[in-house]
Design a protein around this motif. Structure first.
Motif, PDB file in Angstrom:
ATOM      1  N   VAL A  59     -28.126  -7.510 117.165  1.00 39.19           N
ATOM      2  CA  VAL A  59     -27.649  -7.676 118.541  1.00 39.19           C
ATOM      3  C   VAL A  59     -26.587  -6.619 118.866  1.00 39.19           C
ATOM      4  CG1 VAL A  59     -26.395  -9.213 120.115  1.00 39.19           C
ATOM      5  CG2 VAL A  59     -28.184 -10.134 118.616  1.00 39.19           C
ATOM      6  N   LEU A  60     -25.702  -6.370 117.873  1.00 38.45           N
ATOM      7  CA  LEU A  60     -24.654  -5.366 118.055  1.00 38.45           C
ATOM      8  C   LEU A  60     -25.251  -3.998 118.390  1.00 38.45           C
ATOM      9  CD1 LEU A  60     -21.557  -4.893 115.771  1.00 38.45           C
ATOM     10  CD2 LEU A  60     -22.949  -2.937 116.376  1.00 38.45           C
ATOM     11  N   PHE A  61     -26.244  -3.585 117.602  1.00 36.37           N
ATOM     12  CA  PHE A  61     -26.860  -2.276 117.837  1.00 36.37           C
ATOM     13  C   PHE A  61     -27.707  -2.276 119.115  1.00 36.37           C
ATOM     14  CE2 PHE A  61     -25.902  -1.648 113.286  1.00 36.37           C
ATOM     15  CZ  PHE A  61     -25.255  -0.419 113.392  1.00 36.37           C
ATOM     16  N   MET A  62     -28.216  -3.448 119.488  1.00 36.61           N
ATOM     17  CA  MET A  62     -28.939  -3.543 120.763  1.00 36.61           C
ATOM     18  C   MET A  62     -27.985  -3.295 121.921  1.00 36.61           C
ATOM     19  SD  MET A  62     -31.188  -6.711 122.371  1.00 36.61           S
ATOM     20  CE  MET A  62     -29.763  -7.797 122.560  1.00 36.61           C
ATOM     21  N   TYR A  63     -26.785  -3.891 121.851  1.00 36.45           N
ATOM     22  CA  TYR A  63     -25.766  -3.656 122.879  1.00 36.45           C
ATOM     23  C   TYR A  63     -25.388  -2.172 122.955  1.00 36.45           C
ATOM     24  CZ  TYR A  63     -24.903  -8.701 123.413  1.00 36.45           C
ATOM     25  OH  TYR A  63     -25.020 -10.045 123.681  1.00 36.45           O
ATOM     26  N   LYS A  64     -25.372  -1.523 121.790  1.00 35.95           N
ATOM     27  CA  LYS A  64     -25.025  -0.097 121.745  1.00 35.95           C
ATOM     28  C   LYS A  64     -26.218   0.794 122.102  1.00 35.95           C
ATOM     29  CE  LYS A  64     -22.272   1.433 118.540  1.00 35.95           C
ATOM     30  NZ  LYS A  64     -21.675   1.788 117.228  1.00 35.95           N
ATOM     31  N   GLU A  65     -27.372   0.157 122.386  1.00 35.15           N
ATOM     32  CA  GLU A  65     -28.612   0.854 122.745  1.00 35.15           C
ATOM     33  C   GLU A  65     -29.132   1.725 121.605  1.00 35.15           C
ATOM     34  OE1 GLU A  65     -28.160   2.850 126.475  1.00 35.15           O
ATOM     35  OE2 GLU A  65     -27.824   0.994 127.584  1.00 35.15           O
ATOM     36  N   ASN A  66     -28.757   1.351 120.392  1.00 31.17           N
ATOM     37  CA  ASN A  66     -29.322   1.989 119.204  1.00 31.17           C
ATOM     38  C   ASN A  66     -30.456   1.078 118.726  1.00 31.17           C
ATOM     39  OD1 ASN A  66     -29.950   3.091 116.708  1.00 31.17           O
ATOM     40  ND2 ASN A  66     -27.825   3.451 116.117  1.00 31.17           N
ATOM     41  N   TYR A  67     -31.590   1.171 119.412  1.00 30.11           N
ATOM     42  CA  TYR A  67     -32.655   0.199 119.226  1.00 30.11           C
ATOM     43  C   TYR A  67     -33.335   0.320 117.859  1.00 30.11           C
ATOM     44  CZ  TYR A  67     -31.925  -0.440 124.197  1.00 30.11           C
ATOM     45  OH  TYR A  67     -31.355  -0.694 125.423  1.00 30.11           O
ATOM     46  N   LYS A  68     -33.371   1.523 117.318  1.00 30.80           N
ATOM     47  CA  LYS A  68     -33.996   1.711 116.004  1.00 30.80           C
ATOM     48  C   LYS A  68     -33.254   0.909 114.939  1.00 30.80           C
ATOM     49  CE  LYS A  68     -35.684   5.314 112.895  1.00 30.80           C
ATOM     50  NZ  LYS A  68     -35.790   6.778 112.645  1.00 30.80           N
ATOM     51  N   GLU A  69     -31.907   1.026 114.929  1.00 35.31           N
ATOM     52  CA  GLU A  69     -31.102   0.263 113.982  1.00 35.31           C
ATOM     53  C   GLU A  69     -31.198  -1.237 114.265  1.00 35.31           C
ATOM     54  OE1 GLU A  69     -29.020   1.070 111.264  1.00 35.31           O
ATOM     55  OE2 GLU A  69     -30.194   2.908 111.365  1.00 35.31           O
ATOM     56  N   ALA A  70     -31.226  -1.586 115.556  1.00 35.50           N
ATOM     57  CA  ALA A  70     -31.320  -2.996 115.927  1.00 35.50           C
ATOM     58  C   ALA A  70     -32.596  -3.620 115.363  1.00 35.50           C
ATOM     59  CB  ALA A  70     -31.296  -3.137 117.444  1.00 35.50           C
ATOM     60  N   GLN A  71     -33.709  -2.895 115.455  1.00 40.51           N
ATOM     61  CA  GLN A  71     -34.979  -3.409 114.930  1.00 40.51           C
ATOM     62  C   GLN A  71     -34.934  -3.564 113.416  1.00 40.51           C
ATOM     63  OE1 GLN A  71     -37.191  -0.885 118.389  1.00 40.51           O
ATOM     64  NE2 GLN A  71     -38.170  -0.870 116.403  1.00 40.51           N
ATOM     65  N   VAL A  72     -34.293  -2.629 112.739  1.00 38.38           N
ATOM     66  CA  VAL A  72     -34.187  -2.707 111.270  1.00 38.38           C
ATOM     67  C   VAL A  72     -33.482  -3.995 110.857  1.00 38.38           C
ATOM     68  CG1 VAL A  72     -33.097  -1.685 109.233  1.00 38.38           C
ATOM     69  CG2 VAL A  72     -34.276  -0.213 110.891  1.00 38.38           C
ATOM     70  N   TYR A  73     -32.352  -4.291 111.512  1.00 38.16           N
ATOM     71  CA  TYR A  73     -31.576  -5.475 111.129  1.00 38.16           C
ATOM     72  C   TYR A  73     -32.265  -6.772 111.565  1.00 38.16           C
ATOM     73  CZ  TYR A  73     -27.756  -2.594 109.468  1.00 38.16           C
ATOM     74  OH  TYR A  73     -27.000  -1.700 108.755  1.00 38.16           O
ATOM     75  N   LEU A  74     -32.962  -6.742 112.691  1.00 34.37           N
ATOM     76  CA  LEU A  74     -33.683  -7.948 113.110  1.00 34.37           C
ATOM     77  C   LEU A  74     -34.840  -8.244 112.167  1.00 34.37           C
ATOM     78  CD1 LEU A  74     -33.445 -10.042 115.394  1.00 34.37           C
ATOM     79  CD2 LEU A  74     -31.941  -8.092 115.662  1.00 34.37           C
ATOM     80  N   GLU A  75     -35.502  -7.197 111.674  1.00 35.28           N
ATOM     81  CA  GLU A  75     -36.581  -7.405 110.704  1.00 35.28           C
ATOM     82  C   GLU A  75     -36.039  -8.031 109.421  1.00 35.28           C
ATOM     83  OE1 GLU A  75     -38.275  -3.546 110.328  1.00 35.28           O
ATOM     84  OE2 GLU A  75     -39.392  -3.679 112.215  1.00 35.28           O
ATOM     85  N   LYS A  76     -34.852  -7.587 109.000  1.00 34.76           N
ATOM     86  CA  LYS A  76     -34.207  -8.184 107.828  1.00 34.76           C
ATOM     87  C   LYS A  76     -33.833  -9.639 108.103  1.00 34.76           C
ATOM     88  CE  LYS A  76     -32.205  -3.999 105.782  1.00 34.76           C
ATOM     89  NZ  LYS A  76     -30.955  -3.330 105.351  1.00 34.76           N
ATOM     90  N   ALA A  77     -33.357  -9.898 109.332  1.00 38.87           N
ATOM     91  CA  ALA A  77     -32.977 -11.269 109.696  1.00 38.87           C
ATOM     92  C   ALA A  77     -34.194 -12.190 109.655  1.00 38.87           C
ATOM     93  CB  ALA A  77     -32.355 -11.278 111.093  1.00 38.87           C
ATOM     94  N   ILE A  78     -35.320 -11.716 110.174  1.00 38.59           N
ATOM     95  CA  ILE A  78     -36.555 -12.522 110.164  1.00 38.59           C
ATOM     96  C   ILE A  78     -36.994 -12.783 108.722  1.00 38.59           C
ATOM     97  CG2 ILE A  78     -39.014 -12.485 110.765  1.00 38.59           C
ATOM     98  CD1 ILE A  78     -38.192 -10.838 113.280  1.00 38.59           C
ATOM     99  N   GLU A  79     -36.905 -11.743 107.893  1.00 39.94           N
ATOM    100  CA  GLU A  79     -37.309 -11.862 106.480  1.00 39.94           C
ATOM    101  C   GLU A  79     -36.436 -12.874 105.736  1.00 39.94           C
ATOM    102  OE1 GLU A  79     -37.404  -9.048 102.455  1.00 39.94           O
ATOM    103  OE2 GLU A  79     -37.175  -8.136 104.443  1.00 39.94           O
ATOM    104  N   HIS A  80     -35.124 -12.891 106.014  1.00 37.44           N
ATOM    105  CA  HIS A  80     -34.188 -13.770 105.280  1.00 37.44           C
ATOM    106  C   HIS A  80     -34.095 -15.177 105.883  1.00 37.44           C
ATOM    107  CE1 HIS A  80     -32.941  -9.976 103.485  1.00 37.44           C
ATOM    108  NE2 HIS A  80     -32.245 -10.660 102.588  1.00 37.44           N
TER     109      HIS A  80
END
Length: 265
Positions: A59-80
């Motif tokens: 969410v933090l990186f989404m707010y910063k409009e760094n969508y590539k990083e945001a997707q990486v962390y969301l994928e990790k969140a879904i996995e965990h």
């Protein structure tokens, strides 16, 4: 409050995450990231806590409009978050939000649909979260349809403009031909007793309409000689028919221009 609590219990991961979330809400992204990274390094962290941190970092990186990083962390969140279905659904919905912000509505709709179907299966379609995700999905589908319509309209407009430009180009070429033939005919009179070949037949045929109009004012202008062969006749008629077509297009173009001018006036 959390800082005081953390002073008393510096190894409490919940306090660290909550402080990071406070900074995230206040848009202090650097401090938020610092606390989330600190929490990830804590011993004894469980998968759900990791999922929470990864989602918040997404969410933090989404707010910063760094969508590539945001997707990486969301994928990790879904996995965990496999062991916590409710939280996993929340992560999937947030992933849809990330794609929606990038205007990748097709992928966003896929995540919203998956979120809705999972919630509906577990809690029923009347669940407020299910309704919320269904609305998001439907709104995104409408955006996809609007984009497709706009794309088709733009393509049609482009095609219409191309066609219009071709038509205008043809008409201007025809008008130029009209001007050149009238100018050429003025200085190239047909000699009545001269023996002309097929090349001159083409020239005389193209000038014949202009010569006929000039003959109304000057009898020395004639459309073709008194004597000519079959070859001359064939190419003269061929050139005349071509000229009639070109003249018709030219006059039609002039007519369209004049009527459009007065209509706009």
């Amino acid at each position: 409050y959390y800082n005081k609590a953390l002073d008393l219990d510096p190894k409490n991961i919940i306090y660290i995450i909550n402080i990071g979330s406070y900074y995230l809400e206040t848009k202090d992204f650097n401090n938020a990231l610092k606390y989330y990274q600190r929490a990830l390094k804590m011993r004894g962290i469980n998968k759900h806590e990791e999922a929470v941190i990864y989602k918040q970092m997404g969410v933090l990186f989404m707010y910063k409009e760094n969508y590539k990083e945001a997707q990486v962390y969301l994928e990790k969140a879904i996995e965990h978050s496999n062991e916590n279905l409710s939280y996993k659904v929340s992560c999937i919905e947030t992933m849809g939000d990330i794609y929606s912000q990038q205007k990748n509505y097709v992928t966003a709709a896929t995540y919203y649909k998956k979120t809705y179907e999972t919630i509906k299966e577990q809690y029923g379609e009347d669940n407020h979260r299910a309704k919320k995700c269904l609305n998001k999905y439907q709104e995104t589908v409408n955006l996809i349809k609007a984009e497709e319509k706009k794309k088709k309209d733009d393509e049609k407009e482009k095609s219409d403009n191309t066609t219009a430009n071709i038509i205008i180009g043809v008409m201007l070429g025809c008008i130029l031909y009209l001007i050149l033939t009238f100018t050429g005919a003025c200085f190239n009179m047909v000699e009545p007793h001269h023996d002309y070949g097929w090349g001159w037949a083409i020239i005389h045929g193209s000038f014949s309409i202009a010569h006929w109009i000039y003959s109304l004012f000057n009898s020395q202008y004639i459309c073709r000689p008194d004597y000519y062969g079959n070859s001359y006749a064939f190419f003269w008629w061929l050139s005349l028919i071509f000229s009639i077509i070109i003249y018709s297009i030219s006059l039609f173009g002039i007519y369209i221009y004049i009527t459009s001018y007065f209509a706009d006036s």
